[in-house]
Scaffold this motif. Structure first.
Motif, mmCIF file in Angstrom:
data_model
loop_
_atom_site.group_PDB
_atom_site.id
_atom_site.type_symbol
_atom_site.label_atom_id
_atom_site.label_comp_id
_atom_site.label_asym_id
_atom_site.label_seq_id
_atom_site.Cartn_x
_atom_site.Cartn_y
_atom_site.Cartn_z
ATOM 1 N N CYS A 34 -41.764 -4.210 23.298
ATOM 2 C CA CYS A 34 -41.600 -2.804 23.675
ATOM 3 C C CYS A 34 -42.908 -2.042 23.494
ATOM 4 N N PRO A 35 -43.401 -1.357 24.536
ATOM 5 C CA PRO A 35 -44.628 -0.558 24.398
ATOM 6 C C PRO A 35 -44.438 0.540 23.345
ATOM 7 N N GLN A 36 -45.547 1.011 22.813
ATOM 8 C CA GLN A 36 -45.492 2.003 21.745
ATOM 9 C C GLN A 36 -46.071 3.353 22.144
ATOM 10 N N THR A 37 -46.524 3.475 23.384
ATOM 11 C CA THR A 37 -47.115 4.730 23.827
ATOM 12 C C THR A 37 -46.024 5.724 24.214
ATOM 13 N N HIS A 38 -46.421 6.981 24.351
ATOM 14 C CA HIS A 38 -45.482 8.011 24.796
ATOM 15 C C HIS A 38 -46.075 8.743 25.982
ATOM 16 N N VAL A 39 -45.280 8.847 27.047
ATOM 17 C CA VAL A 39 -45.681 9.592 28.245
ATOM 18 C C VAL A 39 -44.559 10.577 28.549
ATOM 19 N N ALA A 40 -44.876 11.845 28.573
ATOM 20 C CA ALA A 40 -43.861 12.874 28.786
ATOM 21 C C ALA A 40 -43.324 12.825 30.214
ATOM 22 N N ALA A 41 -42.134 13.389 30.386
ATOM 23 C CA ALA A 41 -41.555 13.518 31.728
ATOM 24 C C ALA A 41 -42.399 14.485 32.555
ATOM 25 N N THR A 42 -42.426 14.255 33.865
ATOM 26 C CA THR A 42 -43.153 15.142 34.758
ATOM 27 C C THR A 42 -42.192 16.115 35.438
ATOM 28 N N PRO A 43 -42.604 17.369 35.631
ATOM 29 C CA PRO A 43 -41.772 18.307 36.394
ATOM 30 C C PRO A 43 -41.932 18.122 37.899
ATOM 31 N N ASP A 44 -42.933 17.332 38.290
ATOM 32 C CA ASP A 44 -43.251 17.162 39.720
ATOM 33 C C ASP A 44 -42.501 15.970 40.294
ATOM 34 N N THR A 45 -41.185 16.102 40.389
ATOM 35 C CA THR A 45 -40.381 15.028 40.959
ATOM 36 C C THR A 45 -40.289 15.181 42.474
ATOM 37 N N CYS A 46 -39.865 14.128 43.128
ATOM 38 C CA CYS A 46 -39.761 14.125 44.587
ATOM 39 C C CYS A 46 -38.738 13.067 44.990
ATOM 40 N N LEU A 47 -38.472 12.981 46.287
ATOM 41 C CA LEU A 47 -37.600 11.909 46.773
ATOM 42 C C LEU A 47 -38.360 10.595 46.700
ATOM 43 N N ILE A 48 -37.775 9.626 46.019
ATOM 44 C CA ILE A 48 -38.362 8.286 45.973
ATOM 45 C C ILE A 48 -37.384 7.292 46.592
ATOM 46 N N HIS A 49 -37.923 6.239 47.160
ATOM 47 C CA HIS A 49 -37.092 5.224 47.816
ATOM 48 C C HIS A 49 -36.265 4.456 46.796
ATOM 49 N N GLY A 50 -36.894 4.083 45.698
ATOM 50 C CA GLY A 50 -36.175 3.397 44.641
ATOM 51 C C GLY A 50 -36.186 1.889 44.726
ATOM 52 N N ASP B 195 -39.835 10.376 39.570
ATOM 53 C CA ASP B 195 -41.273 10.245 39.405
ATOM 54 C C ASP B 195 -41.805 9.320 40.499
ATOM 55 N N PRO B 196 -42.795 9.762 41.285
ATOM 56 C CA PRO B 196 -43.337 8.866 42.317
ATOM 57 C C PRO B 196 -43.912 7.577 41.740
ATOM 58 N N CYS B 197 -44.260 7.588 40.451
ATOM 59 C CA CYS B 197 -44.775 6.365 39.821
ATOM 60 C C CYS B 197 -43.765 5.228 39.896
ATOM 61 N N GLU B 198 -42.479 5.580 39.976
ATOM 62 C CA GLU B 198 -41.424 4.557 40.057
ATOM 63 C C GLU B 198 -41.602 3.690 41.299
ATOM 64 N N ASP B 199 -41.806 4.323 42.454
ATOM 65 C CA ASP B 199 -42.021 3.563 43.691
ATOM 66 C C ASP B 199 -43.305 2.749 43.619
ATOM 67 N N ILE B 200 -44.353 3.335 43.067
ATOM 68 C CA ILE B 200 -45.628 2.623 42.940
ATOM 69 C C ILE B 200 -45.441 1.373 42.089
ATOM 70 N N ALA B 201 -44.757 1.530 40.962
ATOM 71 C CA ALA B 201 -44.548 0.402 40.057
ATOM 72 C C ALA B 201 -43.727 -0.703 40.708
ATOM 73 N N LEU B 202 -42.708 -0.330 41.470
ATOM 74 C CA LEU B 202 -41.855 -1.342 42.096
ATOM 75 C C LEU B 202 -42.606 -2.109 43.178
ATOM 76 N N PHE B 203 -43.434 -1.404 43.950
ATOM 77 C CA PHE B 203 -44.193 -2.124 44.970
ATOM 78 C C PHE B 203 -45.228 -3.052 44.335
ATOM 79 N N LEU B 204 -45.923 -2.581 43.304
ATOM 80 C CA LEU B 204 -46.977 -3.383 42.682
ATOM 81 C C LEU B 204 -46.436 -4.461 41.747
ATOM 82 N N SER B 205 -45.172 -4.383 41.372
ATOM 83 C CA SER B 205 -44.593 -5.331 40.425
ATOM 84 C C SER B 205 -44.890 -6.779 40.802
#
Length: 288
Positions: free
Chosen positions: A166-182, A208-218
């Protein structure tokens, strides 16, 4: 999706209903499509252009990828004019389950050209469309809780191995959400000439748009759908073309959390009979 020889036709009652409603011609041919790993999908040949019929399976509940027919119908309706998704023709439910019927998008599953995918996702994430979709994971706390829920469904000793990573870093939630494909994996991106189309909209979110980025790069998802993870050069081309420094900085901070969650998901799939996720599990662990 890749067409396979005609087999396993849709349920006769569903075909009869589609014929009575004028959506399908009598005697229409159905060609099984392979690509999705959850639902039954057929290409409907003929008529005023090829169509796709998707029949949703409601068996095993997936802890990462939602399988919501209502959301897919909603996304296809809202996004078809933008070119991001095929045009919906009809949707419904009968004794065989929920189904959607939409125009067939030409093209083959994505294999090369990561920069094009980055541009596609960046355009999607910059759109103002707000669909009645659930909230996605947002920040490391959400990702930690989600991963722990997935691991809670796992039974083998590998679960303890993953809990220790389990990672130990903390990243806060972003208010800049958008429609993501998922679920923007290679199999859900169709390439035709110079255009790309996103299919399989059954698990979108406002997130979070990072979700789509992470899934494509996975690396696990690339291995599963394309046969190999992206090369460092392909990944760099993607990140350069996405060209949103603040989002990419956030993605880099969250990346270990996404890898940890994907490793947990691969383990869950393996324990539920999908042995082809084994290589992906090791790739995600290595990325941690």
């Amino acid at each position: 999706m890749i067409p396979l020889p005609a087999s396993n036709a849709p349920p006769p009652r569903l075909v009869d209903d589609l014929c009575r409603s004028g959506l399908v011609e009598a005697g229409a041919r159905f060609q099984t499509l392979y690509g999705g790993r959850t639902n039954q999908v057929w290409k409907v040949l003929g008529g005023d252009g090829d169509k796709v019929l998707k029949l949703y399976r409601s068996g095993l509940r997936n802890p990462l990828f939602r399988n919501d027919a209502r959301l897919e119908a909603l996304c296809l309706t809202e996004l078809a004019p933008t070119g991001f998704a095929p045009r919906l023709r009809a949707a419904g439910q009968d004794s065989d389950g929920h189904w959607v019927f939409y125009d067939h998008a030409p093209g083959a599953p994505w294999q090369t050209g990561a920069a094009q995918v980055a541009q596609l996702l960046r355009r999607l994430h910059s759109m103002e469309i707000r669909i009645d979709a659930p909230d996605g994971c947002n920040g490391s706390d959400d990702l930690r809780d989600h991963t722990r829920r997935i691991l809670g469904l796992c039974k083998t000793q590998v679960r303890q191995r993953l809990e220790q990573l389990c990672p130990q870093t903390h990243v806060a939630a972003t208010p800049d959400t958008c429609l993501i494909h998922g679920d923007p994996v290679a199999g859900n991106i169709l390439v035709s000439d110079m255009s790309l189309t996103l299919i399989d909209w059954q698990c979108p979110a406002l997130g979070d748009p990072c979700e789509d980025i992470a899934l494509f790069l996975s690396p696990a998802m690339q291995r599963l759908y394309r046969g190999a993870p992206l090369t460092p050069e392909e990944e760099e081309a993607f990140l350069t073309s996405y060209d949103q420094p603040q989002i990419l900085a956030r993605f880099n901070a969250l990346r270990p959390w996404y890898a940890w969650r994907m490793a947990a998901y691969c383990l869950w799939r393996i324990e539920n009979g999908a042995d082809d996720y084994a290589a992906g599990l090791e790739l995600e662990i290595a990325s941690l």
